[in-house]
Scaffold this active site. Structure first.
Site, PDB file in Angstrom:
ATOM      1  N   ASN A 163       0.873  -1.175   0.000  1.00 25.83           N
ATOM      2  CA  ASN A 163       0.000   0.000   0.000  1.00 25.83           C
ATOM      3  C   ASN A 163       0.908   1.221   0.000  1.00 25.83           C
ATOM      4  O   ASN A 163       1.518   1.541   1.008  1.00 25.83           O
ATOM      5  CB  ASN A 163      -0.908  -0.010   1.242  1.00 25.83           C
ATOM      6  CG  ASN A 163      -1.731   1.260   1.348  1.00 25.83           C
ATOM      7  OD1 ASN A 163      -1.768   2.072   0.419  1.00 25.83           O
ATOM      8  ND2 ASN A 163      -2.396   1.438   2.484  1.00 25.83           N
ATOM      9  N   LYS A 218       0.062   4.252  -0.245  1.00 27.58           N
ATOM     10  CA  LYS A 218      -0.541   5.458   0.342  1.00 27.58           C
ATOM     11  C   LYS A 218      -0.298   6.654  -0.593  1.00 27.58           C
ATOM     12  O   LYS A 218      -0.369   6.498  -1.807  1.00 27.58           O
ATOM     13  CB  LYS A 218       0.004   5.670   1.750  1.00 27.58           C
ATOM     14  CG  LYS A 218      -0.147   4.398   2.593  1.00 27.58           C
ATOM     15  CD  LYS A 218       0.097   4.569   4.057  1.00 27.58           C
ATOM     16  CE  LYS A 218      -0.135   3.235   4.749  1.00 27.58           C
ATOM     17  NZ  LYS A 218      -0.053   3.303   6.184  1.00 27.58           N
ATOM     18  N   HIS A 266      -9.584   1.477   4.772  1.00 28.16           N
ATOM     19  CA  HIS A 266      -8.305   1.630   5.476  1.00 28.16           C
ATOM     20  C   HIS A 266      -8.496   2.584   6.661  1.00 28.16           C
ATOM     21  O   HIS A 266      -9.259   3.539   6.571  1.00 28.16           O
ATOM     22  CB  HIS A 266      -7.240   2.169   4.522  1.00 28.16           C
ATOM     23  CG  HIS A 266      -5.856   2.082   5.097  1.00 28.16           C
ATOM     24  ND1 HIS A 266      -5.384   3.007   6.000  1.00 28.16           N
ATOM     25  CD2 HIS A 266      -4.872   1.160   4.953  1.00 28.16           C
ATOM     26  CE1 HIS A 266      -4.153   2.658   6.371  1.00 28.16           C
ATOM     27  NE2 HIS A 266      -3.823   1.532   5.744  1.00 28.16           N
ATOM     28  N   GLU A 301      -6.802   4.936   7.736  1.00 32.65           N
ATOM     29  CA  GLU A 301      -6.541   6.347   7.432  1.00 32.65           C
ATOM     30  C   GLU A 301      -7.748   6.991   6.755  1.00 32.65           C
ATOM     31  O   GLU A 301      -8.016   8.174   6.933  1.00 32.65           O
ATOM     32  CB  GLU A 301      -5.264   6.463   6.579  1.00 32.65           C
ATOM     33  CG  GLU A 301      -4.029   6.197   7.438  1.00 32.65           C
ATOM     34  CD  GLU A 301      -2.870   5.529   6.711  1.00 32.65           C
ATOM     35  OE1 GLU A 301      -2.824   5.556   5.470  1.00 32.65           O
ATOM     36  OE2 GLU A 301      -2.004   4.966   7.421  1.00 32.65           O
ATOM     37  N   GLU A 310      -5.393  -4.619  10.477  1.00 33.23           N
ATOM     38  CA  GLU A 310      -4.358  -3.611  10.664  1.00 33.23           C
ATOM     39  C   GLU A 310      -4.620  -2.849  11.958  1.00 33.23           C
ATOM     40  O   GLU A 310      -5.421  -1.895  11.970  1.00 33.23           O
ATOM     41  CB  GLU A 310      -4.367  -2.623   9.489  1.00 33.23           C
ATOM     42  CG  GLU A 310      -4.095  -3.274   8.156  1.00 33.23           C
ATOM     43  CD  GLU A 310      -3.469  -2.289   7.169  1.00 33.23           C
ATOM     44  OE1 GLU A 310      -2.395  -2.618   6.652  1.00 33.23           O
ATOM     45  OE2 GLU A 310      -4.046  -1.215   6.934  1.00 33.23           O
ATOM     46  N   GLY A 328       2.775   2.367  10.661  1.00 36.13           N
ATOM     47  CA  GLY A 328       3.745   3.446  10.488  1.00 36.13           C
ATOM     48  C   GLY A 328       4.461   3.831  11.773  1.00 36.13           C
ATOM     49  O   GLY A 328       5.110   4.868  11.852  1.00 36.13           O
ATOM     50  N   SER A 377       3.589  -2.157  10.117  1.00 36.23           N
ATOM     51  CA  SER A 377       5.043  -2.241  10.300  1.00 36.23           C
ATOM     52  C   SER A 377       5.626  -3.607   9.919  1.00 36.23           C
ATOM     53  O   SER A 377       6.538  -4.111  10.578  1.00 36.23           O
ATOM     54  CB  SER A 377       5.429  -1.866  11.738  1.00 36.23           C
ATOM     55  OG  SER A 377       5.020  -0.545  12.034  1.00 36.23           O
TER      56      SER A 377
HETATM   57  P1  13P Z   1       3.140   0.383   7.529  1.00 40.88           P
HETATM   58  O1  13P Z   1       3.617  -0.933   6.966  1.00 40.88           O
HETATM   59  O2  13P Z   1       3.899   1.552   7.033  1.00 40.88           O
HETATM   60  O3  13P Z   1       3.052   0.316   9.034  1.00 40.88           O
HETATM   61  O4  13P Z   1       1.629   0.596   6.998  1.00 40.88           O
HETATM   62  C1  13P Z   1       0.708  -0.422   7.145  1.00 40.88           C
HETATM   63  C2  13P Z   1      -0.514  -0.071   6.377  1.00 40.88           C
HETATM   64  O5  13P Z   1      -1.262   0.830   6.738  1.00 40.88           O
HETATM   65  C3  13P Z   1      -0.782  -0.808   5.132  1.00 40.88           C
HETATM   66  O6  13P Z   1      -2.071  -0.551   4.659  1.00 40.88           O
END
Ligand code: 13P
Length: 248
Positions: A9, A11, A94, A96, A166, A172, A212
């Site tokens: 992903n 982002k 997601h 976010e 997640e 992150g 992560s």
């Molecule tokens: P990270 O791997 O950067 O922690 O992000 C995970 C994520 O949100 C994947 O959709």
């Protein structure tokens, strides 16, 4: 048999030139593998990625889609448009998007229903935040997210679903859930799917862990019996790191 599925992903990262460089590096590293893989990129680069990955097994995903067919919805992108580009997957719900863009279980449910009418496979994200985990509400939260998202979805459709667990506190942050914590929730999710749709569907649903995931922790996470894959944020931006995760 569930086939392992590792998706990146991206982002809101990378522009065209960086994507071309990534694709060249990644295709050079990429070898025949039993693992399915995809990159979920910003809308504007989905066509570019489809071209760059044509003739390979590397799939392309979007990070969102709107449920209406067409109309006066400035700034939105329809599922039909993703299908037109030959996009393979679409992340829905997601954290976010839930946190910053007002995504609700109801809109997520509408998006899933629209996706299931077409050819793009949804990757449904669920997961609790830190406060909810500290209050030990994680099971309640994830169960409610699943029930809301899957309301009115048929067993046939549910069987092709990909669910990504997640935990928001692990995204992150460099703070990964332990493999046991991740397995524990992925097992809970599989049991919830079984309660809704029965054992055959629960056996087919692919469940990813995200938060992560790095080359260093991918294999212990992937070795868990209810974890079939990973949704990788930061580490998918680097071709070598992403390939190392696929090679877990
Ligand atoms: P990270 O791997 O950067 O922690 O992000 C995970 C994520 O949100 C994947 O959709």
């Amino acid at each position: 048999m569930r086939i392992p599925f590792i998706a990146g992903n991206w982002k809101m990262f990378k522009t065209g030139r960086e994507i071309v460089t990534f694709a060249e590096e990644f295709k050079a590293l990429y070898q025949d593998t039993d693992v399915k893989t995809a990159i979920c990129a910003p809308y504007v680069y989905l066509g570019l990625l489809k071209n760059l990955f044509s003739g390979t097994d590397i799939k392309v995903g979007a990070q969102n889609a709107f449920y209406e067919e067409e109309g006066a919805f400035t700034g939105e992108v329809s599922v039909k448009m993703l299908e037109d580009l030959g996009v393979d997957y679409c992340i829905i719900g997601h954290s976010e998007r839930r946190q910053y863009f007002g995504e609700t279980d109801e809109s997520i449910n509408k998006k899933l229903k629209r996706l299931f009418r077409g050819t793009v496979t949804p990757i449904l994200c669920v997961g609790e935040n830190l406060r909810q985990r500290e209050k030990e509400e994680q099971y309640l939260v994830v169960r409610d997210q699943l029930m809301g998202a899957l309301s009115g979805i048929s067993p046939e459709d549910a069987a092709s679903l990909i669910i990504a667990y997640e935990p928001v506190w692990a995204i992150g942050t460099g703070k990964t859930a332990t493999p046991e914590q991740a397995e524990d929730m992925c097992e809970f999710i599989r049991n919830a799917v079984e309660a809704l749709y029965g054992e055959a569907v629960a056996d087919q649903v692919v469940i990813q862990y995200g938060g992560s995931v790095k080359p260093a922790n991918a294999s212990e996470i992937m070795n868990m019996s209810n974890i079939d894959g990973a949704l990788v944020g930061g580490a998918s931006l680097n071709a070598k790191d992403f390939m190392d995760i696929i090679d877990f």
